[in-house]
Enzyme design. Structure first.
Site, PDB file in Angstrom:
ATOM      1  N   SER A  27       0.776  -1.064  -0.046  1.00  0.00           N
ATOM      2  CA  SER A  27      -0.007   0.139  -0.146  1.00  0.00           C
ATOM      3  C   SER A  27       0.755   0.967  -0.017  1.00  0.00           C
ATOM      4  O   SER A  27       0.359   2.342  -0.201  1.00  0.00           O
ATOM      5  CB  SER A  27      -0.989  -0.108   1.188  1.00  0.00           C
ATOM      6  OG  SER A  27      -1.546  -1.166   1.255  1.00  0.00           O
ATOM      7  N   HIS A  35      -2.178  -3.049  -6.817  1.00  0.00           N
ATOM      8  CA  HIS A  35      -2.709  -2.797  -5.661  1.00  0.00           C
ATOM      9  C   HIS A  35      -4.025  -3.049  -5.583  1.00  0.00           C
ATOM     10  O   HIS A  35      -4.874  -2.162  -6.021  1.00  0.00           O
ATOM     11  CB  HIS A  35      -2.204  -1.153  -5.034  1.00  0.00           C
ATOM     12  CG  HIS A  35      -2.667  -0.855  -3.734  1.00  0.00           C
ATOM     13  ND1 HIS A  35      -3.215   0.350  -3.475  1.00  0.00           N
ATOM     14  CD2 HIS A  35      -2.551  -1.377  -2.738  1.00  0.00           C
ATOM     15  CE1 HIS A  35      -3.545   0.363  -2.265  1.00  0.00           C
ATOM     16  NE2 HIS A  35      -3.157  -0.492  -1.533  1.00  0.00           N
ATOM     17  N   ASN A  42      -4.713   5.805  -1.620  1.00  0.00           N
ATOM     18  CA  ASN A  42      -4.334   5.958  -0.227  1.00  0.00           C
ATOM     19  C   ASN A  42      -3.721   7.536   0.267  1.00  0.00           C
ATOM     20  O   ASN A  42      -3.695   8.006   1.348  1.00  0.00           O
ATOM     21  CB  ASN A  42      -3.179   4.939   0.277  1.00  0.00           C
ATOM     22  CG  ASN A  42      -4.010   3.749   0.719  1.00  0.00           C
ATOM     23  OD1 ASN A  42      -5.139   3.600   1.168  1.00  0.00           O
ATOM     24  ND2 ASN A  42      -3.134   2.595   0.665  1.00  0.00           N
TER      25      ASN A  42
HETATM   26  N1  LIG Z   1      -5.542  -4.756   4.438  1.00  0.00           N
HETATM   27  C1  LIG Z   1      -5.890  -4.129   3.523  1.00  0.00           C
HETATM   28  O1  LIG Z   1      -7.225  -3.572   3.226  1.00  0.00           O
HETATM   29  C2  LIG Z   1      -4.921  -3.736   2.346  1.00  0.00           C
HETATM   30  C3  LIG Z   1      -5.564  -3.198   1.077  1.00  0.00           C
HETATM   31  C4  LIG Z   1      -4.567  -3.109   0.149  1.00  0.00           C
HETATM   32  C5  LIG Z   1      -3.065  -3.595   0.135  1.00  0.00           C
HETATM   33  N2  LIG Z   1      -2.906  -4.206   1.348  1.00  0.00           N
HETATM   34  C6  LIG Z   1      -1.351  -4.764   1.457  1.00  0.00           C
HETATM   35  O2  LIG Z   1      -1.301  -5.898   1.470  1.00  0.00           O
HETATM   36  C7  LIG Z   1      -0.320  -6.555   2.294  1.00  0.00           C
HETATM   37  C8  LIG Z   1      -0.823  -7.689   3.123  1.00  0.00           C
HETATM   38  O3  LIG Z   1      -1.905  -7.019   3.959  1.00  0.00           O
HETATM   39  P1  LIG Z   1      -2.892  -7.880   4.696  1.00  0.00           P
HETATM   40  O4  LIG Z   1      -3.944  -6.755   5.286  1.00  0.00           O
HETATM   41  O5  LIG Z   1      -3.465  -9.059   3.906  1.00  0.00           O
HETATM   42  O6  LIG Z   1      -2.044  -8.357   6.084  1.00  0.00           O
HETATM   43  P2  LIG Z   1      -2.108  -9.635   7.015  1.00  0.00           P
HETATM   44  O7  LIG Z   1      -1.692  -9.065   8.181  1.00  0.00           O
HETATM   45  O8  LIG Z   1      -3.676 -10.093   7.019  1.00  0.00           O
HETATM   46  O9  LIG Z   1      -1.445 -10.870   6.241  1.00  0.00           O
HETATM   47  C9  LIG Z   1       0.147 -10.756   5.891  1.00  0.00           C
HETATM   48  C10 LIG Z   1       0.486 -12.323   5.932  1.00  0.00           C
HETATM   49  O10 LIG Z   1       1.719 -12.353   5.478  1.00  0.00           O
HETATM   50  C11 LIG Z   1       2.289 -13.241   6.089  1.00  0.00           C
HETATM   51  N3  LIG Z   1       3.841 -13.483   6.032  1.00  0.00           N
HETATM   52  C12 LIG Z   1       4.525 -12.554   6.727  1.00  0.00           C
HETATM   53  N4  LIG Z   1       5.775 -12.884   6.499  1.00  0.00           N
HETATM   54  C13 LIG Z   1       5.941 -13.594   5.309  1.00  0.00           C
HETATM   55  C14 LIG Z   1       6.786 -14.233   4.481  1.00  0.00           C
HETATM   56  N5  LIG Z   1       8.246 -13.903   4.700  1.00  0.00           N
HETATM   57  N6  LIG Z   1       6.397 -15.024   3.562  1.00  0.00           N
HETATM   58  C15 LIG Z   1       5.176 -15.306   3.080  1.00  0.00           C
HETATM   59  N7  LIG Z   1       4.163 -15.077   3.824  1.00  0.00           N
HETATM   60  C16 LIG Z   1       4.348 -14.162   4.984  1.00  0.00           C
HETATM   61  C17 LIG Z   1       1.733 -13.575   7.389  1.00  0.00           C
HETATM   62  O11 LIG Z   1       1.731 -14.988   7.710  1.00  0.00           O
HETATM   63  C18 LIG Z   1       0.268 -13.071   7.033  1.00  0.00           C
HETATM   64  O12 LIG Z   1      -0.447 -14.177   6.679  1.00  0.00           O
HETATM   65  C19 LIG Z   1       0.480  -5.391   2.913  1.00  0.00           C
HETATM   66  O13 LIG Z   1       1.491  -4.925   1.833  1.00  0.00           O
HETATM   67  C20 LIG Z   1      -0.877  -4.273   2.855  1.00  0.00           C
HETATM   68  O14 LIG Z   1      -0.288  -3.172   2.997  1.00  0.00           O
HETATM   69  C21 LIG Z   1      -3.524  -4.190   2.489  1.00  0.00           C
END
Ligand SMILES: NC(=O)c1ccc[n+]([C@@H]2O[C@H](COP(=O)([O-])OP(=O)(O)OC[C@H]3O[C@@H](n4cnc5c(N)ncnc54)[C@H](O)[C@@H]3O)[C@@H](O)[C@H]2O)c1
Length: 298
Positions: free
Chosen positions: A119, A140, A190
């Site tokens: 993000s 994204h 964002n």
């Molecule tokens: N939450 C949102 O609404 C949103 C929206 C757009 C983008 N994003 C982006 O998406 C990404 C994930 O966000 P999220 O909300 O799903 O987070 P989350 O915390 O729900 O999930 C992250 C996952 O990554 C895994 N992880 C950590 N280290 C790892 C590794 N080395 N290899 C493989 N997996 C690993 C964790 O076990 C976890 O399951 C981030 O970059 C975030 O900025 C999030």
């Protein structure tokens, strides 16, 4: 479109949504995570979402089964070797993502394109980890992924034209309208959204309105489908804080400086819906009410 198999790194909230979206559109999807527990949670969540659609008459039972049969869950990164597109959706932490990029390049096939769902972290900076940074791009997605029809395609300074073309084709195939953003912190959406969410935290701290009134203000007054506090709970308070910190560091403008309460919520484990408590408390039966601890803060 030549994409048949998509490998998703990180099966959290976003990774699971991407996997579901990809499989529902008929492509092969692989969910990879370092946590077996997270993979199981992801699988259960996807089954639940699809069952809900069947019960609402939006999906046939056979379509649900076919979608599920196209998804596999792995803890072995080398399984990405036959994927056409790899999408990284791991935790919003630059060091974690850099480590993943370095490893991915060892296994990914030569013509696979690699994307990050970050993000806020610079696509150009992550792309530096590759021998060929032209293959790397930002895709994204917005949450919940299967429902929200937008994708920001983020062009790093070294992203190649073919990579933009493949990412856009895949985005459109997944039902998204794709908008092209240059690689500046926060991209397009964002950059506008974060100051609004941050200000909603300040309104809570200063008790300008109750948690419900602040959300109601944006829902009824501006026709937003969700209030800012509900949205932050859905996105994840820890994810919001990480994104704001990057925006504040990169842009420098005080409007991106995270509200103190956001940091304290992360310290307290009030991480939003995924933790069962954020601005609201989420009960098993689907009901929710404002977090009483936040109401007590003076
Ligand atoms: N939450 C949102 O609404 C949103 C929206 C757009 C983008 N994003 C982006 O998406 C990404 C994930 O966000 P999220 O909300 O799903 O987070 P989350 O915390 O729900 O999930 C992250 C996952 O990554 C895994 N992880 C950590 N280290 C790892 C590794 N080395 N290899 C493989 N997996 C690993 C964790 O076990 C976890 O399951 C981030 O970059 C975030 O900025 C999030």
């Amino acid at each position: 479109m030549n994409v048949k198999k998509v490998f998703v790194v990180g099966a959290g909230f976003m990774g699971s949504g991407i996997v579901e979206n990809v499989a529902a559109k008929g492509l092969t999807a692989v969910a990879y995570d370092i946590s077996q527990e997270q993979l199981e949670k992801s699988r259960k969540g996807i089954v639940k979402n699809l069952e809900r659609q069947v019960s609402r008459g939006k999906l046939k039972e056979q379509e649900k089964e076919a979608t599920l049969s196209r998804i596999s869950y792995v803890t072995d990164l080398a399984s990405c070797s036959d994927a056409d597109v790899i999408i990284e959706a791991a935790s919003e932490n630059k060091a974690v993502k850099v480590r993943i990029m370095k490893e991915l390049e060892q296994y990914a096939k030569e013509d696979a394109i690699i994307a990050s769902n970050t993000s806020s972290i610079s696509i150009t900076a992550l792309g530096r980890e590759f021998k060929d940074p032209q293959r790397f791009i930002g895709m994204h997605f917005f949450s919940p992924v299967p429902k929200i029809p937008l994708m920001e395609i983020v062009r790093g300074y070294q992203t190649g034209d073919r990579t933009i073309e493949v990412a856009s084709q895949l985005g459109e195939y997944l039902g998204k309208t794709c908008i092209l953003a240059e690689d500046e912190a926060g991209f397009i959406v964002n950059r506008m959204l974060i100051p609004m969410l941050n200000e909603a935290c300040v309104l809570v701290e200063r008790k300008i309105g109750t948690i419900e009134e602040i959300d109601m203000g944006m829902k009824r007054g501006l026709n937003h489908p969700m209030g800012p506090l509900e949205l932050m709970d859905m996105i994840g308070i820890d994810v919001e804080l990480a994104v704001m910190e990057v925006l504040h560091e990169e842009i420098g403008d005080p409007k991106y400086r995270p509200a103190v309460s956001l940091r304290r919520m992360v310290d307290a484990g009030f991480l939003g819906k995924k933790a069962g408590v954020g601005f609201y408390v989420y009960e098993e039966d689907g009901t929710k009410y404002p977090n009483p601890r936040l109401l007590e803060i003076r």
